[in-house]
Design a protein around this motif. Structure first.
Motif, PDB file in Angstrom:
ATOM      1  N   GLY A   1      13.246   4.486   4.099  1.00  0.00           N
ATOM      2  CA  GLY A   1      12.814   3.553   3.059  1.00  0.00           C
ATOM      3  C   GLY A   1      11.314   3.395   2.909  1.00  0.00           C
ATOM      4  O   GLY A   1      10.855   2.652   2.042  1.00  0.00           O
ATOM      5  N   ALA A   2      10.506   4.064   3.748  1.00  0.00           N
ATOM      6  CA  ALA A   2       9.048   3.934   3.628  1.00  0.00           C
ATOM      7  C   ALA A   2       8.542   4.681   2.397  1.00  0.00           C
ATOM      8  O   ALA A   2       8.890   5.829   2.165  1.00  0.00           O
ATOM      9  CB  ALA A   2       8.377   4.489   4.890  1.00  0.00           C
ATOM     10  N   ALA A   3       7.700   4.003   1.611  1.00  0.00           N
ATOM     11  CA  ALA A   3       7.134   4.607   0.407  1.00  0.00           C
ATOM     12  C   ALA A   3       5.917   5.449   0.779  1.00  0.00           C
ATOM     13  O   ALA A   3       5.136   5.087   1.659  1.00  0.00           O
ATOM     14  CB  ALA A   3       6.737   3.530  -0.598  1.00  0.00           C
ATOM     15  N   PHE A   4       5.760   6.587   0.091  1.00  0.00           N
ATOM     16  CA  PHE A   4       4.585   7.435   0.247  1.00  0.00           C
ATOM     17  C   PHE A   4       4.424   8.266  -1.004  1.00  0.00           C
ATOM     18  O   PHE A   4       5.345   8.412  -1.795  1.00  0.00           O
ATOM     19  CB  PHE A   4       4.681   8.323   1.502  1.00  0.00           C
ATOM     20  CG  PHE A   4       5.750   9.385   1.414  1.00  0.00           C
ATOM     21  CD1 PHE A   4       5.425  10.697   1.096  1.00  0.00           C
ATOM     22  CD2 PHE A   4       7.072   9.074   1.655  1.00  0.00           C
ATOM     23  CE1 PHE A   4       6.401  11.676   1.019  1.00  0.00           C
ATOM     24  CE2 PHE A   4       8.067  10.047   1.579  1.00  0.00           C
ATOM     25  CZ  PHE A   4       7.730  11.362   1.258  1.00  0.00           C
ATOM     26  N   GLY A   5       3.230   8.770  -1.182  1.00  0.00           N
ATOM     27  CA  GLY A   5       2.949   9.650  -2.311  1.00  0.00           C
ATOM     28  C   GLY A   5       2.591  11.029  -1.809  1.00  0.00           C
ATOM     29  O   GLY A   5       2.183  11.211  -0.667  1.00  0.00           O
ATOM     30  N   LEU A   6       2.736  12.000  -2.691  1.00  0.00           N
ATOM     31  CA  LEU A   6       2.300  13.358  -2.417  1.00  0.00           C
ATOM     32  C   LEU A   6       1.218  13.703  -3.429  1.00  0.00           C
ATOM     33  O   LEU A   6       1.284  13.281  -4.585  1.00  0.00           O
ATOM     34  CB  LEU A   6       3.458  14.346  -2.541  1.00  0.00           C
ATOM     35  CG  LEU A   6       4.576  14.173  -1.523  1.00  0.00           C
ATOM     36  CD1 LEU A   6       5.740  15.105  -1.853  1.00  0.00           C
ATOM     37  CD2 LEU A   6       4.068  14.429  -0.104  1.00  0.00           C
TER      38      LEU A   6
ATOM     39  N   TRP B   1       0.844  -1.188   0.000  1.00  0.00           N
ATOM     40  CA  TRP B   1       0.000   0.000   0.000  1.00  0.00           C
ATOM     41  C   TRP B   1       0.877   1.234   0.000  1.00  0.00           C
ATOM     42  O   TRP B   1       1.919   1.267   0.650  1.00  0.00           O
ATOM     43  CB  TRP B   1      -0.869   0.023   1.263  1.00  0.00           C
ATOM     44  CG  TRP B   1      -2.046  -0.894   1.185  1.00  0.00           C
ATOM     45  CD1 TRP B   1      -2.107  -2.190   1.625  1.00  0.00           C
ATOM     46  CD2 TRP B   1      -3.321  -0.593   0.624  1.00  0.00           C
ATOM     47  NE1 TRP B   1      -3.358  -2.706   1.365  1.00  0.00           N
ATOM     48  CE2 TRP B   1      -4.129  -1.736   0.760  1.00  0.00           C
ATOM     49  CE3 TRP B   1      -3.866   0.543   0.020  1.00  0.00           C
ATOM     50  CZ2 TRP B   1      -5.440  -1.789   0.320  1.00  0.00           C
ATOM     51  CZ3 TRP B   1      -5.180   0.495  -0.411  1.00  0.00           C
ATOM     52  CH2 TRP B   1      -5.946  -0.665  -0.258  1.00  0.00           C
ATOM     53  N   VAL B   2       0.452   2.254  -0.726  1.00  0.00           N
ATOM     54  CA  VAL B   2       1.140   3.549  -0.714  1.00  0.00           C
ATOM     55  C   VAL B   2       0.134   4.605  -0.264  1.00  0.00           C
ATOM     56  O   VAL B   2      -0.868   4.834  -0.943  1.00  0.00           O
ATOM     57  CB  VAL B   2       1.704   3.918  -2.110  1.00  0.00           C
ATOM     58  CG1 VAL B   2       2.301   5.320  -2.086  1.00  0.00           C
ATOM     59  CG2 VAL B   2       2.739   2.903  -2.553  1.00  0.00           C
ATOM     60  N   PRO B   3       0.386   5.236   0.888  1.00  0.00           N
ATOM     61  CA  PRO B   3      -0.483   6.328   1.315  1.00  0.00           C
ATOM     62  C   PRO B   3      -0.075   7.613   0.607  1.00  0.00           C
ATOM     63  O   PRO B   3       1.109   7.840   0.341  1.00  0.00           O
ATOM     64  CB  PRO B   3      -0.204   6.427   2.816  1.00  0.00           C
ATOM     65  CG  PRO B   3       1.217   5.990   2.946  1.00  0.00           C
ATOM     66  CD  PRO B   3       1.408   4.925   1.883  1.00  0.00           C
ATOM     67  N   TYR B   4      -1.045   8.450   0.284  1.00  0.00           N
ATOM     68  CA  TYR B   4      -0.773   9.763  -0.311  1.00  0.00           C
ATOM     69  C   TYR B   4      -1.089  10.838   0.709  1.00  0.00           C
ATOM     70  O   TYR B   4      -2.085  10.741   1.433  1.00  0.00           O
ATOM     71  CB  TYR B   4      -1.607   9.973  -1.577  1.00  0.00           C
ATOM     72  CG  TYR B   4      -1.002   9.298  -2.777  1.00  0.00           C
ATOM     73  CD1 TYR B   4      -0.296  10.028  -3.735  1.00  0.00           C
ATOM     74  CD2 TYR B   4      -1.107   7.931  -2.947  1.00  0.00           C
ATOM     75  CE1 TYR B   4       0.270   9.410  -4.834  1.00  0.00           C
ATOM     76  CE2 TYR B   4      -0.534   7.302  -4.041  1.00  0.00           C
ATOM     77  CZ  TYR B   4       0.152   8.036  -4.970  1.00  0.00           C
ATOM     78  OH  TYR B   4       0.722   7.418  -6.058  1.00  0.00           O
ATOM     79  N   ILE B   5      -0.237  11.842   0.763  1.00  0.00           N
ATOM     80  CA  ILE B   5      -0.381  12.952   1.695  1.00  0.00           C
ATOM     81  C   ILE B   5      -0.588  14.226   0.892  1.00  0.00           C
ATOM     82  O   ILE B   5       0.200  14.535  -0.011  1.00  0.00           O
ATOM     83  CB  ILE B   5       0.874  13.083   2.587  1.00  0.00           C
ATOM     84  CG1 ILE B   5       1.176  11.745   3.275  1.00  0.00           C
ATOM     85  CG2 ILE B   5       0.688  14.217   3.596  1.00  0.00           C
ATOM     86  CD1 ILE B   5       2.555  11.662   3.888  1.00  0.00           C
ATOM     87  N   GLY B   6      -1.632  14.965   1.214  1.00  0.00           N
ATOM     88  CA  GLY B   6      -1.933  16.204   0.504  1.00  0.00           C
ATOM     89  C   GLY B   6      -0.973  17.324   0.890  1.00  0.00           C
ATOM     90  O   GLY B   6      -0.665  17.511   2.067  1.00  0.00           O
TER      91      GLY B   6
END
Length: 125
Positions: free
Chosen positions: A116-121, A72-77
């Motif tokens: 190393g944690a994946a995340f989106g913007l 899972w990749v969470p996205y942060i606004g």
């Protein structure tokens, strides 16, 4: 859908990247009760509101950080994806998906933090 209904700040979108989208769809619909759409980018739907997306492997695309399996990749606004990516890189993050526009939705990027944690913007349109 012509405009985004995703909140502009905070953790606001979740994307499941998996090698078996059919199995993932069956599992998550049964476990969560959310419906998952069809097409190139099936979305998890909470009634009429999209809350996440389902992504399978895409040849020639860089969305998958090397060596990662299903995740899972969470996205942060954020207010400005380009500025946030520049700051993240300055602070040791690695970009696995350069900032790009998603028509009618906004601008997105994919990163890994220094641990190393994946995340989106996400920046709304």
């Amino acid at each position: 859908m012509t405009t985004s209904t995703i909140p502009a700040t905070g953790f606001n979108w979740h994307e499941l990247m998996t090698t078996d989208t059919a199995a993932a769809k069956s599992f998550y619909e049964a476990v969560t009760g959310l419906k998952i759409g069809e097409g190139d980018y099936p979305m998890f739907m909470d009634g009429n509101r999209p809350v996440g997306g389902l992504v399978g492997p895409r040849e020639g695309k860089a969305e998958w950080p090397s060596g990662s399996g299903a995740h899972w990749v969470p996205y942060i606004g954020v207010k400005d994806v380009n500025a946030a990516v520049a700051k993240a890189k300055e602070m040791g993050a690695r970009v696995f998906m350069e900032p790009m526009d998603v028509p009618n939705w906004g601008r997105v990027a994919g990163l890994r933090d220094p641990q190393g944690a994946a995340f989106g913007l996400y920046q709304p349109a």
